[in-house]
Design an enzyme around this catalytic site. Sequence first.
Site, PDB file in Angstrom:
ATOM      1  N   GLY A  46      36.313  39.101  37.137  1.00  0.00           N
ATOM      2  CA  GLY A  46      36.443  40.353  37.871  1.00  0.00           C
ATOM      3  C   GLY A  46      35.476  40.347  39.031  1.00  0.00           C
ATOM      4  O   GLY A  46      35.106  39.278  39.535  1.00  0.00           O
ATOM      5  N   GLU A  47      35.044  41.507  39.439  1.00  0.00           N
ATOM      6  CA  GLU A  47      34.062  41.624  40.516  1.00  0.00           C
ATOM      7  C   GLU A  47      32.698  41.795  39.854  1.00  0.00           C
ATOM      8  O   GLU A  47      32.401  42.834  39.270  1.00  0.00           O
ATOM      9  CB  GLU A  47      34.399  42.824  41.405  1.00  0.00           C
ATOM     10  CG  GLU A  47      34.046  42.632  42.867  1.00  0.00           C
ATOM     11  CD  GLU A  47      32.548  42.485  43.096  1.00  0.00           C
ATOM     12  OE1 GLU A  47      31.778  43.271  42.511  1.00  0.00           O
ATOM     13  OE2 GLU A  47      32.143  41.570  43.837  1.00  0.00           O
ATOM     14  N   SER A  48      31.876  40.743  39.921  1.00  0.00           N
ATOM     15  CA  SER A  48      30.653  40.711  39.116  1.00  0.00           C
ATOM     16  C   SER A  48      29.688  41.841  39.452  1.00  0.00           C
ATOM     17  O   SER A  48      29.044  42.401  38.552  1.00  0.00           O
ATOM     18  CB  SER A  48      29.948  39.361  39.265  1.00  0.00           C
ATOM     19  OG  SER A  48      29.574  39.131  40.609  1.00  0.00           O
ATOM     20  N   CYS A  78      34.579  33.182  34.951  1.00  0.00           N
ATOM     21  CA  CYS A  78      34.351  33.574  36.345  1.00  0.00           C
ATOM     22  C   CYS A  78      33.167  34.547  36.444  1.00  0.00           C
ATOM     23  O   CYS A  78      32.021  34.150  36.291  1.00  0.00           O
ATOM     24  CB  CYS A  78      35.629  34.139  36.943  1.00  0.00           C
ATOM     25  SG  CYS A  78      35.605  34.221  38.751  1.00  0.00           S
ATOM     26  N   ARG A 108      27.126  32.353  42.940  1.00  0.00           N
ATOM     27  CA  ARG A 108      28.063  33.448  42.714  1.00  0.00           C
ATOM     28  C   ARG A 108      29.402  33.263  43.429  1.00  0.00           C
ATOM     29  O   ARG A 108      30.457  33.474  42.856  1.00  0.00           O
ATOM     30  CB  ARG A 108      27.411  34.770  43.147  1.00  0.00           C
ATOM     31  CG  ARG A 108      28.267  36.005  42.910  1.00  0.00           C
ATOM     32  CD  ARG A 108      27.517  37.254  43.329  1.00  0.00           C
ATOM     33  NE  ARG A 108      28.361  38.424  43.255  1.00  0.00           N
ATOM     34  CZ  ARG A 108      29.158  38.827  44.239  1.00  0.00           C
ATOM     35  NH1 ARG A 108      29.210  38.144  45.359  1.00  0.00           N
ATOM     36  NH2 ARG A 108      29.905  39.909  44.102  1.00  0.00           N
ATOM     37  N   ILE A 142      39.511  31.894  41.547  1.00  0.00           N
ATOM     38  CA  ILE A 142      39.723  33.083  42.374  1.00  0.00           C
ATOM     39  C   ILE A 142      38.363  33.634  42.782  1.00  0.00           C
ATOM     40  O   ILE A 142      37.640  34.206  41.981  1.00  0.00           O
ATOM     41  CB  ILE A 142      40.529  34.155  41.604  1.00  0.00           C
ATOM     42  CG1 ILE A 142      41.862  33.576  41.132  1.00  0.00           C
ATOM     43  CG2 ILE A 142      40.764  35.379  42.499  1.00  0.00           C
ATOM     44  CD1 ILE A 142      42.661  34.517  40.249  1.00  0.00           C
ATOM     45  N   ARG A 143      38.009  33.413  44.054  1.00  0.00           N
ATOM     46  CA  ARG A 143      36.677  33.804  44.547  1.00  0.00           C
ATOM     47  C   ARG A 143      35.629  33.383  43.523  1.00  0.00           C
ATOM     48  O   ARG A 143      34.815  34.177  43.076  1.00  0.00           O
ATOM     49  CB  ARG A 143      36.613  35.304  44.809  1.00  0.00           C
ATOM     50  CG  ARG A 143      35.694  35.675  45.961  1.00  0.00           C
ATOM     51  CD  ARG A 143      35.896  37.100  46.367  1.00  0.00           C
ATOM     52  NE  ARG A 143      34.825  37.946  45.871  1.00  0.00           N
ATOM     53  CZ  ARG A 143      34.793  39.266  45.999  1.00  0.00           C
ATOM     54  NH1 ARG A 143      35.791  39.893  46.580  1.00  0.00           N
ATOM     55  NH2 ARG A 143      33.782  39.966  45.545  1.00  0.00           N
ATOM     56  N   HIS A 202      39.949  30.770  35.490  1.00  0.00           N
ATOM     57  CA  HIS A 202      40.587  31.842  34.715  1.00  0.00           C
ATOM     58  C   HIS A 202      41.658  31.296  33.760  1.00  0.00           C
ATOM     59  O   HIS A 202      42.853  31.362  34.065  1.00  0.00           O
ATOM     60  CB  HIS A 202      41.256  32.851  35.660  1.00  0.00           C
ATOM     61  CG  HIS A 202      40.317  33.698  36.437  1.00  0.00           C
ATOM     62  ND1 HIS A 202      39.941  34.963  36.034  1.00  0.00           N
ATOM     63  CD2 HIS A 202      39.675  33.476  37.603  1.00  0.00           C
ATOM     64  CE1 HIS A 202      39.116  35.479  36.925  1.00  0.00           C
ATOM     65  NE2 HIS A 202      38.934  34.600  37.885  1.00  0.00           N
ATOM     66  N   GLU A 204      42.773  32.722  31.217  1.00  0.00           N
ATOM     67  CA  GLU A 204      43.590  33.849  30.747  1.00  0.00           C
ATOM     68  C   GLU A 204      44.788  34.128  31.658  1.00  0.00           C
ATOM     69  O   GLU A 204      45.711  34.853  31.269  1.00  0.00           O
ATOM     70  CB  GLU A 204      42.729  35.112  30.622  1.00  0.00           C
ATOM     71  CG  GLU A 204      42.340  35.789  31.928  1.00  0.00           C
ATOM     72  CD  GLU A 204      41.151  35.154  32.621  1.00  0.00           C
ATOM     73  OE1 GLU A 204      40.656  35.746  33.595  1.00  0.00           O
ATOM     74  OE2 GLU A 204      40.710  34.061  32.200  1.00  0.00           O
TER      75      GLU A 204
END
Length: 252
Positions: A46-48, A78, A108, A142-143, A202, A204
């Site tokens: 997600g967005e850490s 991630c 990051r 993804i990022r 990822h 998942e």
Amino acid sequence: MSVGVLALQGSFNEHLAALRRLGVKGMEIRKAEQLEHVTALIIPGGESTTMAKLAEYHNLFPALRDFVKTGKPVWGTCAGLIFLANKAVGQKSGGQELVGGLDCTVHRNFFGSQLQSFETELSVPVLAAMEGGPASFRGLFIRAPAILEAGPNVEVLADYSVLKDKATSYKSSAESGEEQTVSEEKVIVAVKQGNLLGTAFHPELTADTRWHSFFLKMAGEAGDQSSSCSSMAEEDLADCQQPRPIDLPIFQ
């Protein structure tokens, strides 16, 4: 076996779906007291920074650190990998709070912005040996972060070769008449250290559930070891070292 998935933000639903495909019901974790009811935990991608702020708001960090210290298995994907690292670089101004536990330094946003997201085949010999299936895994980045350094007790499960430009810039190389050179740099993208598992990609988001099966076996082994150790005399605990594997579906 009861597996919790931190459900503050990110791809927690996809992890829950992967667990269901393996016959395990996951539990959404949003409060510290819910951690008392699970034997293993997944921290999703997600967005850490957002996840860290929400975890801080709900006072989850002390409970997450305690959970890691109990020896119960924890898997970070991630953003979750960033959470589990002892050190993170390349963070936004002010940084973010970490759970820690993994003896790693994580960058990051190593692979760049959302536009630099990509898929690639990763060599995963340990995963294939444990779970069957092909010797490669389709990694979705993804990022994504990457592990720059790992301690001596960290087992590397997958790495990725990145093309690195040795010249300071294309323009300066062209002006000087020097030939621009490119080299390969390997970064680590999957690790295991004791009860902790970390992947920069990822799993998942794919149909391949071998990483989830691998993690469930970690959880099963931890549960077997804990229950057998608790019934032994204190002087015999030193002999309780070898985990007992459990049968789970493998990738077909």
